[in-house]
Design an enzyme around this catalytic site. Structure first.
Site, PDB file in Angstrom:
ATOM      1  N   ASN A 107       0.862  -1.183   0.000  1.00 16.23           N
ATOM      2  CA  ASN A 107       0.000   0.000   0.000  1.00 16.23           C
ATOM      3  C   ASN A 107       0.894   1.228   0.000  1.00 16.23           C
ATOM      4  O   ASN A 107       1.996   1.208   0.550  1.00 16.23           O
ATOM      5  CB  ASN A 107      -0.893   0.028   1.242  1.00 16.23           C
ATOM      6  CG  ASN A 107      -1.810   1.256   1.252  1.00 16.23           C
ATOM      7  OD1 ASN A 107      -2.404   1.607   0.241  1.00 16.23           O
ATOM      8  ND2 ASN A 107      -1.871   1.921   2.387  1.00 16.23           N
ATOM      9  N   HIS A 109       0.873   5.189   1.227  1.00 14.16           N
ATOM     10  CA  HIS A 109       0.134   6.055   2.137  1.00 14.16           C
ATOM     11  C   HIS A 109       0.798   7.437   2.126  1.00 14.16           C
ATOM     12  O   HIS A 109       2.034   7.526   2.219  1.00 14.16           O
ATOM     13  CB  HIS A 109       0.155   5.463   3.549  1.00 14.16           C
ATOM     14  CG  HIS A 109      -0.579   6.281   4.556  1.00 14.16           C
ATOM     15  ND1 HIS A 109      -1.958   6.331   4.624  1.00 14.16           N
ATOM     16  CD2 HIS A 109      -0.127   7.103   5.524  1.00 14.16           C
ATOM     17  CE1 HIS A 109      -2.312   7.156   5.594  1.00 14.16           C
ATOM     18  NE2 HIS A 109      -1.223   7.631   6.165  1.00 14.16           N
ATOM     19  N   SER A 136       4.788   6.895   2.067  1.00 19.88           N
ATOM     20  CA  SER A 136       5.386   5.636   2.513  1.00 19.88           C
ATOM     21  C   SER A 136       4.752   4.475   1.755  1.00 19.88           C
ATOM     22  O   SER A 136       3.546   4.486   1.493  1.00 19.88           O
ATOM     23  CB  SER A 136       5.116   5.426   4.021  1.00 19.88           C
ATOM     24  OG  SER A 136       5.531   6.549   4.767  1.00 19.88           O
ATOM     25  N   LEU A 144      -4.402  -0.990  10.364  1.00 22.96           N
ATOM     26  CA  LEU A 144      -4.518   0.022   9.307  1.00 22.96           C
ATOM     27  C   LEU A 144      -3.223   0.822   9.157  1.00 22.96           C
ATOM     28  O   LEU A 144      -2.652   1.286  10.145  1.00 22.96           O
ATOM     29  CB  LEU A 144      -5.662   0.988   9.649  1.00 22.96           C
ATOM     30  CG  LEU A 144      -5.915   2.084   8.597  1.00 22.96           C
ATOM     31  CD1 LEU A 144      -6.465   1.463   7.315  1.00 22.96           C
ATOM     32  CD2 LEU A 144      -6.864   3.126   9.128  1.00 22.96           C
ATOM     33  N   ASP A 145      -2.751   0.945   7.903  1.00 23.10           N
ATOM     34  CA  ASP A 145      -1.577   1.777   7.602  1.00 23.10           C
ATOM     35  C   ASP A 145      -0.417   1.439   8.517  1.00 23.10           C
ATOM     36  O   ASP A 145       0.301   2.309   9.001  1.00 23.10           O
ATOM     37  CB  ASP A 145      -1.940   3.270   7.729  1.00 23.10           C
ATOM     38  CG  ASP A 145      -2.989   3.660   6.696  1.00 23.10           C
ATOM     39  OD1 ASP A 145      -3.779   4.570   6.981  1.00 23.10           O
ATOM     40  OD2 ASP A 145      -3.013   3.023   5.621  1.00 23.10           O
TER      41      ASP A 145
END
Ligand code: GRF
Length: 197
Positions: A107, A109, A136, A144-145
């Site tokens: 992912n 972010h 990032s 999450l994240d």
């Protein structure tokens, strides 16, 4: 050759950057672009490049997150991806979904994690009086994240910056960072890539 599925929710500028880079000696190739929004602009952009697309409208499932994910999993599993890239994907995924792809899901972010997980990252950095911000890339875990950092790029926060000014400055770095991390990830490299400077 690693098969990559990309999940988007909007325009897909990060998806485009990834797809445009997956050529030549890149160890990966895109096999699917999927979205939780049938109207996501990135779907038409992916289709125009000959990439298979799929959309499952999360609004049809209300609070039934598992039901939405079960529907989204169908085209994803049919594409048999080795790696899943979340790129501007704005739905929180359940631990069950994440567990299916743990260790092979990335992912991007728009903050310098672990600072500012969640939303409105640029406004929060400005409000905090930070002198720098950035983006990032991390492996996705159930939190999450969170998850192991694979890449980061730092940009300055300039006096008078609005969140939109900062978002635009960070987005330029996202489009460099994500493709560079995916190239390394596809080759099995797991160290942190810092594109700052
Ligand atoms: C951007 O704000 C980016 O920072 C974040 O998702 C948003 C949309 O990205 N990763 P994209 O243009 O749909 O890739």
């Amino acid at each position: 050759m690693k098969r990559v599925a990309i999940l988007i929710s909007g325009g897909g500028s990060n998806m485009l950057a990834l797809v445009r880079d997956m050529v030549g000696d890149h160890p990966c190739r895109p096999v699917l672009v999927a979205s939780n929004d049938p109207k996501a602009g990135g779907l038409a952009r992916a289709a125009a490049m000959g990439i298979a697309t799929a959309a499952v409208d999360h609004r049809l499932y209300g609070r039934d997150r598992a039901g939405f994910e079960a529907a989204l999993l169908e085209p994803i599993l049919a594409a048999a991806p080795d790696i899943l890239c979340l790129a501007g994907f704005m739905r929180v995924l359940t631990p069950d979904f994440v567990a299916r792809f743990e260790g092979r899901m990335l992912n991007i972010h728009p903050s310098l994690l672990p600072k500012y997980p969640g939303l409105h990252t640029h406004a929060r950095a400005i409000a905090a009086g930070d002198s720098e911000a950035g983006c990032s890339v991390h492996e996705v875990t159930a939190a999450l994240d969170d998850g192991p950092l694979l890449g980061r790029a730092v940009v300055p926060i300039l006096p008078g910056d609005t969140p939109d000014d900062l978002a635009a400055r960070v987005l330029v770095q996202e489009h460099k960072l994500y493709p560079a991390v995916l190239r390394r990830y596809g080759r099995g490299e797991r160290g942190l890539l810092d594109l700052t400077g």
